[in-house]
Scaffold this active site. Structure first.
Site, PDB file in Angstrom:
ATOM      1  CE  LYS A   1      -4.811  25.477  82.376  1.00 30.43           C
ATOM      2  NZ  LYS A   1      -4.730  25.703  83.318  1.00 30.43           N
TER       3      LYS A   1
ATOM      4  CG  HIS B   1      -5.323  28.521  86.925  1.00 34.71           C
ATOM      5  ND1 HIS B   1      -3.834  29.618  86.295  1.00 34.71           N
ATOM      6  CD2 HIS B   1      -5.356  27.671  86.576  1.00 34.71           C
ATOM      7  CE1 HIS B   1      -2.937  28.484  86.273  1.00 34.71           C
ATOM      8  NE2 HIS B   1      -4.045  27.119  86.003  1.00 34.71           N
TER       9      HIS B   1
ATOM     10  NE  ARG C   1      -1.381  25.940  78.779  1.00 34.74           N
ATOM     11  CZ  ARG C   1      -1.078  27.650  78.943  1.00 34.74           C
ATOM     12  NH1 ARG C   1      -0.651  28.504  78.144  1.00 34.74           N
ATOM     13  NH2 ARG C   1      -0.297  27.338  80.316  1.00 34.74           N
TER      14      ARG C   1
ATOM     15  CG  ASP D   1      -6.009  23.247  86.143  1.00 36.01           C
ATOM     16  OD1 ASP D   1      -5.170  24.171  86.758  1.00 36.01           O
ATOM     17  OD2 ASP D   1      -6.270  23.584  84.837  1.00 36.01           O
TER      18      ASP D   1
ATOM     19  NE  ARG E   1       0.966  19.362  81.353  1.00 32.27           N
ATOM     20  CZ  ARG E   1       0.183  20.151  82.286  1.00 32.27           C
ATOM     21  NH1 ARG E   1      -0.476  20.350  82.508  1.00 32.27           N
ATOM     22  NH2 ARG E   1       1.189  21.139  82.116  1.00 32.27           N
TER      23      ARG E   1
ATOM     24  CE1 TYR F   1       2.157  16.318  75.481  1.00 29.52           C
ATOM     25  CE2 TYR F   1       1.228  18.354  76.866  1.00 29.52           C
ATOM     26  CZ  TYR F   1       1.497  17.176  76.566  1.00 29.52           C
ATOM     27  OH  TYR F   1       2.537  16.794  78.255  1.00 29.52           O
TER      28      TYR F   1
ATOM     29  CB  SER G   1       2.950  26.564  86.027  1.00 26.95           C
ATOM     30  OG  SER G   1       3.684  27.477  85.510  1.00 26.95           O
TER      31      SER G   1
ATOM     32  CB  CYS H   1       2.592  27.299  92.712  1.00 26.16           C
ATOM     33  SG  CYS H   1       3.630  28.238  92.752  1.00 26.16           S
TER      34      CYS H   1
HETATM   35  O1  TSX Z   1       3.995  20.939  96.257  1.00 26.19           O
HETATM   36  C1  TSX Z   1       4.544  21.326  96.558  1.00 26.19           C
HETATM   37  N1  TSX Z   1       3.740  21.919  97.616  1.00 26.19           N
HETATM   38  C2  TSX Z   1       2.730  22.545  97.778  1.00 26.19           C
HETATM   39  C3  TSX Z   1       1.943  21.100  98.606  1.00 26.19           C
HETATM   40  C4  TSX Z   1       0.451  21.062  99.296  1.00 26.19           C
HETATM   41  N2  TSX Z   1       5.603  21.496  97.113  1.00 26.19           N
HETATM   42  C5  TSX Z   1       5.961  20.531  95.348  1.00 26.19           C
HETATM   43  C6  TSX Z   1       6.317  22.283  94.388  1.00 26.19           C
HETATM   44  C7  TSX Z   1       7.337  21.584  93.132  1.00 26.19           C
HETATM   45  C8  TSX Z   1       5.849  21.321  92.226  1.00 26.19           C
HETATM   46  C9  TSX Z   1       6.243  22.311  97.734  1.00 26.19           C
HETATM   47  N3  TSX Z   1       8.038  22.230  97.384  1.00 26.19           N
HETATM   48  C10 TSX Z   1       6.396  22.912  98.528  1.00 26.19           C
HETATM   49  C11 TSX Z   1       4.909  22.819  98.753  1.00 26.19           C
HETATM   50  O2  TSX Z   1       4.271  23.465  99.474  1.00 26.19           O
HETATM   51  N4  TSX Z   1       7.280  22.803  99.336  1.00 26.19           N
HETATM   52  C12 TSX Z   1       8.004  23.261  98.552  1.00 26.19           C
HETATM   53  C13 TSX Z   1      10.052  22.911  98.683  1.00 26.19           C
HETATM   54  C14 TSX Z   1       9.874  21.870 100.021  1.00 26.19           C
HETATM   55  C15 TSX Z   1      10.692  20.976  99.093  1.00 26.19           C
HETATM   56  C16 TSX Z   1      11.380  19.686  99.845  1.00 26.19           C
HETATM   57  C17 TSX Z   1      11.366  19.954 101.092  1.00 26.19           C
HETATM   58  C18 TSX Z   1      10.616  21.134 101.838  1.00 26.19           C
HETATM   59  C19 TSX Z   1      10.420  22.676 100.897  1.00 26.19           C
HETATM   60  N5  TSX Z   1      11.781  19.348 102.460  1.00 26.19           N
HETATM   61  C20 TSX Z   1      12.863  17.774 102.306  1.00 26.19           C
HETATM   62  O3  TSX Z   1      12.263  18.085 100.728  1.00 26.19           O
HETATM   63  C21 TSX Z   1      12.657  16.870 102.992  1.00 26.19           C
HETATM   64 MN    MN Z   2      -3.958  25.038  85.332  1.00 27.12          MN
END
Ligand code: TSX
Ligand code: MN
Length: 649
Positions: A269, A289, A111, A336, A431, A260, A311, A313
């Protein structure tokens, strides 16, 4: 004159808009004009007059060679995918059933916020006036005059040599009182294939429309044939001229130059967030959102939550979460966008306006999101992912899943890719476009026309420091403040560099369809409406880190522990205690049974006074810089109260 004459000829050829034809002065029909386009599929005469009129108006401007009215059938879909394959625009991923890979022109990969505008008669309807000397970041306005000029420099003749596809589509379950119909005109067959996955598309959407009005969506890749410059990856686009425009007063979208994602799949969106948020303001509901998730506890009590995250998260991961807590079930309604409306009983009801998932591929794996992986194994269009020599897909996060004898071709076409190249195999914004119906934990009520009842609204952010795992808003007004003050760490929102904690109110910063200050007020107004059962509001942060930079919370499936606490609060359980920033779990009330590894609860829930003093200053600066005179008094009062509570710590 030629244009008027052309329009006349077209209308005459299809024998419609009779009054116009009758009122045309006699003129010389031998003047040189392009012939009217051939209707290669469907019949214009079968369409409602207001639809036909919209099509002919845009045909006049864009001058396509052909018109194809999409019926949404499987045969149509198959023939388009075959044609796209012949054109070299997509390639079959032979490891799976009916999966395809598109590689775009590397100039057209995301975007483009800087080229996304909303046009209203006055600037103030669309954006607040930022503080003197500050550049506004919460939307971009274009005057109607500038818009007319910009569109006039782009669309005339833009579909020469191409076919205009007419895509009628429903955002939301067909016939639901919460759904809305759009009609997208596009010269991209790739867009048709993706719209087929992302929306309920074709004849059934026309039937649902009846005599009602629809959202007008025009899209062109901006490359009339013959092309003047060589195409890259058989992906036509016009990055220099890309412009995504919205005219909310007319419920209209016109997007030029990009094929895209959010620039071209206009139901998502552009419609479901920007235009719909404006419709929602006018009609008294909410277009957000947010993901929608159904949760059943071991006692069999089912509730739904809506959750809003910026984004990076892991919103799609949460939408498809696999609970680790014994006896829990999680079911996905949407990943989304949520359209939410209070019903006659005062319950907030939500639908997912979409029909598929257009998810970021990198990071998705059997570990992080097995449900998404299963969803993607058939009938999926991938864009800008890498390809395996055995006909499979590859992206960052799948390293452990490639057999030794399999080689990788990067999204840029680099064969025998290895990570030693220092470049990612898949584009970071690559994607999957995949049907929701294939999601293993899709909620049985996901197409309920009444929507699902929402018990909690969860906001969140990626906050390495200072922000506890979970806290609850004191009340609705405080919740709206928390959402308005949302911030999140971003790595690559494509256009921004490095790591920074960015403000992203309601995770809607790029998607507000009108002035963000008025949007806050729209949310606040529900507090005054009688008879509403306002959901409780929460803020979560899965991403807090230790001094050593290690994540303090295991995240992923373990997040159900946090959701469990949230739902206990919704049941009115006495498991919360006051803090300066909101209600936090009472000691021992967050279920951490069976979590392996040490958990530093103190560090997870600590509320550092110095951090929050700075946070308040930063929020105040943002509100003054960006929202300025349009910040509702209720919000600045909430900020002042927060500051007072922190000072009193
Ligand atoms: O999606 C994530 N969530 C939500 C899941 C339901 N991610 C990935 C984010 C990138 C888009 C996360 N990353 C989450 C999370 O709750 N927490 C984390 C951070 C994290 C990454 C790795 C580990 C622990 C926390 N542990 C190991 O890799 C062993
Ligand atoms: Mn979105």
């Amino acid at each position: 004159m030629a244009a008027i004459l052309r329009g006349f000829l077209i209308r005459q050829a299809y024998n419609c808009t009779k009054s116009l034809v009758a009122s045309m002065p006699a003129c010389n029909l031998t003047t040189q004009v392009t012939p009217p386009p051939k209707v290669v599929k469907g019949k214009l005469e079968d369409l409602q007059p207001h639809i036909r009129q919209y099509i002919l108006e845009k045909v006049d401007v864009c001058q396509p060679d052909n018109i194809h009215i999409c019926d949404g059938t499987e045969e149509e879909n198959v023939s388009m995918l075959n044609q796209l394959e012949k054109d070299g625009m997509i390639k079959r991923l032979t490891k799976y059933s009916n999966c395809w890979l598109a590689r775009t022109d590397p100039k057209d990969v995301a975007r483009v916020e800087s080229k996304t505008v909303i046009s209203t008669p006055t600037m103030r309807e669309t954006v607040p006036i930022p503080r003197e000397g500050v550049k506004g970041t919460v939307g971009k306005w274009m005057s109607p005059e500038d818009l007319e000029k910009a569109l006039g420099e782009r669309f005339p003749g833009c579909m020469k040599g191409r076919t205009m596809f007419v895509i009628p589509f429903s955002m939301g379950p067909l016939g639901s009182p919460l759904s809305k119909i759009g009609i997208q005109l596009t010269d991209s067959m790739y867009v048709v294939a993706c719209m087929k996955i992302m929306t309920r598309m074709g004849k059934k959407a026309l039937a649902a429309l009846g005599q009602d009005d629809f959202v007008r969506c025009l899209h062109s890749v901006g490359q009339p044939l013959p092309m003047k410059t060589p195409m890259v990856n058989n992906w036509p686009c016009n990055p220099e001229k890309t412009l995504v425009t919205h005219i909310p007063d007319r419920r209209e979208i016109q997007s030029f130059g990009s094929g895209y994602g959010g620039n071209s799949l206009l139901g998502k969106k552009c419609f479901a967030l920007r235009i719909a948020s404006r419709i929602a303001k006018d009609e008294g509901w909410l277009a957000e959102h947010m993901l929608i998730l159904g949760l059943t506890n071991p006692q069999g009590h089912k509730r739904y939550i809506a959750a809003s995250f910026p984004s990076a998260c892991g919103k799609t991961n949460l939408a498809m979460i696999t609970p680790t807590l014994p006896g829990w079930k999680a079911e996905c309604v949407g990943d989304d966008i949520a359209w939410m409306k209070f019903d006659k009983e005062g319950r907030l009801r939500a639908i997912n306006p979409e029909y598929g998932f257009f998810g970021v591929a990198p990071g998705t794996s059997d570990k992080t999101n097995p449900n998404a992986m299963r969803t993607c194994e058939s009938n999926t269009v991938f864009t800008n992912v890498a390809e395996r020599s055995d006909g499979g897909f590859f992206w960052e996060g799948l390293e452990k899943e490639i057999p030794k004898d399999v080689s990788i071709t990067s999204w840029l076409g680099q064969e025998n890719w290895t990570k030693e190249s220092g470049k990612p195999a898949a584009h970071p914004n690559s994607r999957f476009c995949t049907p929701a119906s294939q999601c293993p934990n899709l909620d049985p009520a996901w197409e309920d026309p009444e929507g699902v009842p929402i018990d909690a609204i969860v906001f969140g952010g990626r906050r390495p420091k200072g922000v506890p795992l979970v806290y609850e808003a004191f009340d609705w007004k405080h919740g709206v403040f928390i959402a308005a003050a949302m911030r999140s760490e971003t790595t690559a929102a494509a256009e921004f560099k490095g790591k920074a904690i960015m403000h992203d109110p309601f995770a809607m910063r790029p998607f507000f369809g009108y002035n963000v200050g008025h949007y806050f007020q729209h949310w606040l107004d529900f507090q005054q409406k009688p008879g509403l059962q306002l959901p409780k509001m929460f803020h979560v942060n899965w991403f807090r880190t230790s001094e050593q930079g290690k994540f303090l919370w295991p995240g992923f499936g373990e997040n159900t522990r946090v959701l469990d606490w949230i739902l206990k609060r919704c049941d009115g359980e006495d498991v919360a205690q006051n803090s300066a920033i909101g209600l936090v779990p009472k000691e021992g009330s967050l279920n951490v049974d069976g979590l392996d590894g040490p958990l530093d609860m103190k560090a997870l829930f600590n509320i550092p006074k110095d951090f929050w003093m700075e946070e308040v200053q930063e929020i105040r600066k943002y509100f003054e810089d960006q929202i300025n005179d349009d910040l509702p008094k209720d919000i600045s009062n909430e900020l002042n109260s927060l500051e007072d509570r922190i000072k009193a710590m």
